[in-house]
Design an enzyme around this catalytic site. Sequence first.
Site, PDB file in Angstrom:
ATOM      1  CG  ASN A   7      25.449 -17.931 -21.314  1.00 28.59           C
ATOM      2  OD1 ASN A   7      26.463 -17.393 -20.861  1.00 28.59           O
ATOM      3  ND2 ASN A   7      25.049 -19.133 -20.957  1.00 28.59           N
ATOM      4  NE  ARG A  90      24.851 -18.387 -16.704  1.00 28.08           N
ATOM      5  CZ  ARG A  90      25.797 -19.296 -16.708  1.00 28.08           C
ATOM      6  NH1 ARG A  90      26.442 -19.570 -17.812  1.00 28.08           N
ATOM      7  NH2 ARG A  90      26.109 -19.926 -15.609  1.00 28.08           N
ATOM      8  CG  HIS A 180      24.392 -24.247 -11.084  1.00 26.76           C
ATOM      9  ND1 HIS A 180      25.068 -25.162 -10.314  1.00 26.76           N
ATOM     10  CD2 HIS A 180      25.091 -24.162 -12.239  1.00 26.76           C
ATOM     11  CE1 HIS A 180      26.117 -25.618 -10.954  1.00 26.76           C
ATOM     12  NE2 HIS A 180      26.167 -25.017 -12.135  1.00 26.76           N
ATOM     13  NE  ARG A 241      33.645 -26.451 -11.867  1.00 24.45           N
ATOM     14  CZ  ARG A 241      32.464 -25.891 -12.066  1.00 24.45           C
ATOM     15  NH1 ARG A 241      31.784 -25.395 -11.068  1.00 24.45           N
ATOM     16  NH2 ARG A 241      31.960 -25.811 -13.291  1.00 24.45           N
ATOM     17  CD  GLU A 386      21.078 -22.627 -16.108  1.00 21.68           C
ATOM     18  OE1 GLU A 386      21.846 -22.072 -15.334  1.00 21.68           O
ATOM     19  OE2 GLU A 386      21.430 -23.571 -16.848  1.00 21.68           O
TER      20      GLU A 386
END
Length: 398
Positions: A7, A90, A180, A241, A386
């Site tokens: 990643n 990823r 996600h 956010r 993940e």
Amino acid sequence: MKILVVNAGSSSLKYQLIDMETEKVLAKGGCERIGINGSLLKAKGNGKEKVFTKDMPNHKVAIQLVLHALLDEQIGVIKSMEEIDAVGHRVVASGEYFKKATLVTPEVLQTLEEKTFELAPLHNPAAATGLRACMEVMPETPMVLVFDTSFHATMPEKAYLYGIAYEDYKNFGVRKYGAHGTSHKFVAGEAAKFLGKAPEELKIVTCHLGNGSSITAVDGGKCIDTSMGFTPLAGVLMGTRSGDIDASAVEFLARKKGMSHSETVTYLNKNCGVSGISGVSSDFRDLISGAKKGNKRCDLALEMFAYQTKKFVGAYAAAMGGLDCIVFTAGIGENTAPVREKVCEGLEFLGVKFNQRANAGKNDGSIREISKKNSKVKILIIPTNEELVIARETAELL
Ligand code: AMP
């Protein structure tokens, strides 16, 4: 079979080496400050930890150091690089170019670099840099791209389209892609296993609540809708956010604050959310302690977050025509009991019976049921993984 999961960020590179026979993590770690002074690799393997301080001017040097750590005398877990059967990378955004995990070929690399960068300008270029570094250092090893967006590729047109001219979607690819996806896929699969049911039998709402948060409707094992949009700015308000906001209010704000288009988007990504509402922090631990001390805006930020999340749960129950299970995952979903309680409060009409005692229990890293025995809708806390999804998809492709 051993899969290396990578990643890569712009100045970081996290990795895990996973044995696919047992699905155990053999080694993991991360390079920090790549291209910046003071770069280092924190690596774990053989139950030990070691810090490598080495100048890492680029990702190629970083991946060389990762391989060095995997072969290290003390913390190493492999004897030769050939033991790594493939590398799973990823990648945040696929656009409509890749619908599933994809083996890297020169054409795939070209599409990744030429078509997808503008969809995730912070993330995809970093992933491509990590990929190119691995290809240079491990030229014989298959490379696979696993996209965060793939799980959402099953959304129907009516769910992913915005109410803009259809030609603008066709010409520019402006639509909802979600985020996600690997996490939503993993926890939905684990929920089915935990409940002893086939994924096809279940209507699940998965709530990935972390610094970035998204909620997904998983009907019969497939994503039919999700709260994030064209970019991860959409949906519920998050750490920094804004989440969903009227486009006219964005233009109005930009004018009032004298900001350009890109400054406004940066503002909405970095200075808003629960951090902007509370004026205290983007971290839910700080918000909870602030609210306990009587800080009204910390309390408001928590209330807004739970309220917006709850509305998605209700909307998705309606979209699926029923609800069997709600899953909480990621930093907040796994650790923040008051948020889970507030999200589930008032959902009794859907068949939710919340178990406060179970909800207050300690997070021991296992799957926990926090609904009452007679609850029609099961509520589960499932630690996300993940990296394992990336490794599984890489192995399946091989
Ligand atoms: P993530 O992006 O999944 O790593 O989640 C990060 C967020 O989870 C942090 O900003 C915190 O607000 C929250 N979080 C992480 N760990 C805890 C914890 N032990 N207790 C409460 N909140 C936590």
